[in-house]
Write an enzyme that holds these catalytic residues in place. Sequence first.
Site, short mmCIF file in Angstrom:
data_model
loop_
_atom_site.label_atom_id
_atom_site.label_comp_id
_atom_site.label_asym_id
_atom_site.label_seq_id
_atom_site.Cartn_x
_atom_site.Cartn_y
_atom_site.Cartn_z
N LYS A 105 -0.84 14.66 -47.72
CA LYS A 105 -0.99 14.92 -49.17
C LYS A 105 -0.15 16.86 -48.59
CE LYS A 105 -5.13 17.52 -48.22
NZ LYS A 105 -6.41 18.30 -48.22
N LYS A 108 -1.66 23.94 -48.68
CA LYS A 108 -1.30 25.25 -48.29
C LYS A 108 -1.19 25.18 -46.19
CE LYS A 108 -5.04 27.00 -51.12
NZ LYS A 108 -6.17 27.24 -51.14
N LYS A 124 -9.02 18.72 -39.36
CA LYS A 124 -8.34 20.17 -39.36
C LYS A 124 -9.44 20.46 -37.78
CE LYS A 124 -9.33 22.50 -43.91
NZ LYS A 124 -10.22 23.45 -44.64
#
Length: 327
Positions: free
Chosen positions: A192, A195, A111
């Site tokens: 994966k 969102k 992130k």
Amino acid sequence: MKRVFSGVQPTSQIHIGNYIGAIKRFVDLQDDMDCFFCIVDLHSITVPQDPKKLYENSLQLAALYMAVGLDPNKVTLFLQSHVPAHSELAWLLQCNTYMGELNRMTQFKEKSKGKDTVTTGLYTYPVLMAADILLYGTDYVPVGNDQKQHLEICRDVALRFNKKFGETFVIPDPLISKFGARIMALDDPTKKMSKSNENKHSKINLLDTPSKIKKSIMKAITDSDSEVRYDVENKPGVSNLMTIYNILGGLSLEDIENKYAGLGYGAFKKDLVEIVVLSLEPIQKKYEEILNSGEVEKVLKKGAEKANEVSNEFLEKAKINMGFVVF
Ligand code: TYM
């Protein structure tokens, strides 16, 4: 009765990865376990949020929890920010967590990659998550595969705390299903479903329209072969679609292979569209009813009362054991 805790972030829309890997499984647990399901709004502000969207997404997620079948008379549904003990225990645990441990977190690395600045909240995210879990004397934590490392650090911190300050916390076990714990992105089956992926066709959201679902599935990356066969290593795209087909449609992988033998990807994808649309239709219908019923606020208020009651006991125990003056 065993206790279960899990949480979902109210950041943007909830996708079928979240549903299959976590929320759908919450529903299966509600009859036999004492479940606490949280909307982890404090976690979502570890990356920038538009205040208006955060507000809407939080209430929408509560409505979705109920729309998928969680019964507020059986489970405790609440907002993390309504229970101050989460932030307070997170601080106590931060003072018992090492930077070396947090430096190893792959989700933080992912992130923060390429960002000029990252908040310290993103860095200490796993500690707040540990606080969430430990405050409820949690036995089991149903999550997708991507949360495995966060569960490990939670256990390590709890064990260390108990050793240092005396038995305080229950050591939780993750509940990660063997199948479907990592649904992959439709546009790139090596990543994966996430969102934060900006390509809207990389995922299927629970509130997507049938035409959007159709487009996303028909565009989904497969391979140059045409055989519908489960082989994660060599056919990751098809295998991912077969996983979704199996979990939402109920047909075994072998039966899927037999059904589409010689028919190619077109027929398979067309049927998958129907399966996904049909499984999301009742959820979407119920979601609209719940959102307009005024029920959500009531459920969240009641949930917060219960969550505050249970979590304060564990927080107080932790504070007493650490040597804080508690009257
Ligand atoms: P979040 O909001 O990212 O995801 C919610 C749940 O969905 C699972 N998940 C997936 N499962 C299968 N395939 C995927 N592609 C996929 N993407 C996400 C996640 O594993 C998760 O179970 N840190 C958590 C929220 C959290 C939490 C907690 C969870 C905060 N405190 C305490 C359990 C216990 C998260 O980011 O979830």
